[in-house]
Design an enzyme around this catalytic site. Structure first.
Site, PDB file in Angstrom:
ATOM      1  N   PHE A 159      20.289   0.309  27.974  1.00 23.72           N
ATOM      2  CA  PHE A 159      20.207   1.572  27.217  1.00 23.72           C
ATOM      3  C   PHE A 159      19.432   1.290  25.948  1.00 23.72           C
ATOM      4  O   PHE A 159      19.773   0.352  25.213  1.00 23.72           O
ATOM      5  CB  PHE A 159      21.598   2.085  26.819  1.00 23.72           C
ATOM      6  CG  PHE A 159      21.528   3.236  25.849  1.00 23.72           C
ATOM      7  CD1 PHE A 159      21.631   4.548  26.301  1.00 23.72           C
ATOM      8  CD2 PHE A 159      21.337   3.025  24.482  1.00 23.72           C
ATOM      9  CE1 PHE A 159      21.542   5.617  25.408  1.00 23.72           C
ATOM     10  CE2 PHE A 159      21.248   4.091  23.591  1.00 23.72           C
ATOM     11  CZ  PHE A 159      21.357   5.386  24.046  1.00 23.72           C
ATOM     12  N   GLU A 160      18.424   2.096  25.701  1.00 16.71           N
ATOM     13  CA  GLU A 160      17.725   2.023  24.413  1.00 16.71           C
ATOM     14  C   GLU A 160      17.126   3.376  24.133  1.00 16.71           C
ATOM     15  O   GLU A 160      16.584   4.013  25.037  1.00 16.71           O
ATOM     16  CB  GLU A 160      16.534   1.048  24.463  1.00 16.71           C
ATOM     17  CG  GLU A 160      16.859  -0.407  24.503  1.00 16.71           C
ATOM     18  CD  GLU A 160      15.600  -1.291  24.538  1.00 16.71           C
ATOM     19  OE1 GLU A 160      14.602  -0.910  25.169  1.00 16.71           O
ATOM     20  OE2 GLU A 160      15.655  -2.366  23.921  1.00 16.71           O
ATOM     21  N   ILE A 161      17.242   3.821  22.895  1.00 13.87           N
ATOM     22  CA  ILE A 161      16.390   4.900  22.411  1.00 13.87           C
ATOM     23  C   ILE A 161      15.676   4.290  21.222  1.00 13.87           C
ATOM     24  O   ILE A 161      16.321   3.707  20.339  1.00 13.87           O
ATOM     25  CB  ILE A 161      17.205   6.145  21.987  1.00 13.87           C
ATOM     26  CG1 ILE A 161      17.972   6.705  23.196  1.00 13.87           C
ATOM     27  CG2 ILE A 161      16.280   7.220  21.405  1.00 13.87           C
ATOM     28  CD1 ILE A 161      18.927   7.849  22.857  1.00 13.87           C
TER      29      ILE A 161
END
Ligand code: GDP
Ligand code: MN
Length: 349
Positions: A235-237
């Site tokens: 998960f990355e933003i």
């Protein structure tokens, strides 16, 4: 109220972002998934989650990247599911192969040794290309060059809560460059010399290391050694311009030249995390507590009951990994002097 805290109250009307690159309520952003054709039904599962909990109201684009051409079935199914535009990129050989300075015999011996020691993915060539690609190249694919923000989605993830605000807008308005939902300790066997290379970079490029960074979260002895804390990068933003910056690229270059993607088994998670911890100011890194998330085998479930009810979360709070012994999120709260959510102590092991 919680929605306002998350920035959704600012969604209406025109928006000037800090970067000035985007105007209007929608950001110049895309989802991005690196997948094989064989990942189709697992990524379909993830898309369904992301669309139902968020994107059906926002219609952001989705970029799919692959080292092999996507087949017609993959494109047909994913295009039908994504509410924004689905786009497909073929990764060039130069971003998915052994650099010529890598000693093939040495790399092979490492894989055989790691296979014997049963280190996860230790015998895999493709996993190493994947980690190097996610570390140094996904953000400079032709399709990705068109965007300022990305949200990485892997196959078979779950989102547990409605996301009633736009995380890209939140990031821009609050000057965030990188974000996470789960953090933990990396397997030491996969990265024995990554900190040596990091120290080499720090000596070579002190100009890229700002005061007030998060090095204290990465190291317990003032930068001498790595404590193995990292953000879980499935998960990355984040902000693509940061990854495309001279600072990040020079960091990647030092690491890449040392060969650890092939002579060890460096993951993109410690690479992104060490970069974020050293190159950014700590306030530029955000913990998205509101985004309930699962990737095998860990869960992030918001600690606050009020938050869970308001956002229709369906995760079991008992599964929340944040405050468990193997998580680095407690340390993150400590080092950033963040306010612990009510009830956090009841969720420790
Ligand atoms: P894990 O989460 O570390 O167990 O690794 P995954 O198997 O989930 O791989 C991480 C990401 O890279 C996922 O999005 C995979 O779909 C993708 N991936 C892994 N290996 C390859 C590969 O050889 N080719 C392509 N195109 N994608 C890959
Ligand atoms: Mn995965």
């Amino acid at each position: 109220d919680l929605a306002a805290e998350s920035g959704s109250s600012k969604l209406t009307g025109k928006l000037e972002t800090s970067s000035g690159l985007s105007t209007g309520a929608k950001m110049n952003a895309t989802f991005v998934s690196l997948t094989r054709n064989s990942d189709l039904w697992d990524i379909a599962d993830s898309i369904r989650n992301v669309e139902d909990r968020f994107n059906r109201n926002y219609h952001y684009d989705w970029v799919f990247l692959n080292d092999q051409p996507f087949d017609e079935t993959f494109k047909k199914v994913t295009t039908a599911m994504v509410s924004g535009t689905a786009r497909y990129g073929l990764i060039g050989k130069e971003h998915w192969s052994f650099p010529d300075f890598i000693d093939q015999d040495k790399a092979k011996a490492v894989r055989e040794d790691m296979a014997e020691r049963k280190i996860i993915y230790g015998d895999s060539i493709s996993y190493r290309h994947m980690c190097r690609f996610e570390s140094g190249f996904f953000f400079r694919q032709p399709l990705m060059n068109e965007y300022e923000w990305y949200w990485r989605v892997e196959p078979s993830i779950k989102l547990f809560c409605d996301i009633g605000f736009d995380p890209f807008v939140f990031m821009a308005e609050n000057k965030k460059k990188y974000s996470f939902v789960i953090s933990l300790f990396e397997y030491a066997e996969t990265i024995p010399t990554i900190w040596d290379s990091t120290k080499k970079f720090m000596k070579l490029h002190p100009e890229h290391i700002p005061e007030g960074n998060a090095v204290d979260w990465l190291s317990d002895d003032g930068g001498e050694s790595y404590n193995h804390c990292h953000f879980w990068s499935n998960f990355e933003i984040g902000n693509l311009n940061w990854l495309r910056s001279k600072a990040y690229l020079e960091f990647f270059e030092v690491l890449d030249q040392d060969g650890g993607f092939f002579y060890e088994r460096w993951g993109d998670a410690p690479v992104h995390s060490i970069a974020a911890g050293l190159l950014l100011k700590k306030e530029e890194i955000h913990f998205f507590d509101d985004i309930g998330y699962w990737h095998v085998p860990f869960t992030h479930c918001p600690t606050s009951e009020q938050k869970r009810l308001e956002n229709k979360c369906h995760c079991n709070p008992k599964d929340n990994f944040d405050w468990k012994g193997y998580s680095c999120t407690t340390k993150w709260f400590e080092k950033n002097e963040l306010k612990y959510p009510e009830g956090w102590e009841d969720q420790k092991d």
